[in-house]
Write an enzyme that holds these catalytic residues in place. Sequence first.
Site: not given
Length: 105
Positions: A6, A8-10, A13
């Site tokens: 995702l 938005t997933c840290d 990233r």
Amino acid sequence: MVLYGLKTCDTCRKALKKLNEARFVDVRSEGVPPDVMSAAFDLYGQALLNTRSTTWRGLPDAERARPPLDLLRDHPTLMKRPLIVSEERIFLGWTADVQNTLGVA
């Protein structure tokens, strides 16, 4: 190399930053190809489901009882992430072991 996760997933990233040659696929918008999901499920079984996620907690019991691959197809955010496909190997998560194996630790 393909990293499924995702945007938005840290954790995704962080993995993408280290795996700068990887192609990123957002599972929310693009999904995971059925053959990749099946192969990952064959390797990791129930561990592929993130049962601590808010998506999981929001599902009624009847929905949770469905076959895992059906759940993951309908709710791709239930997948633990990242799912990394490198040549013929599939890795789940961004643990130290995965990082060492991929040579980015």
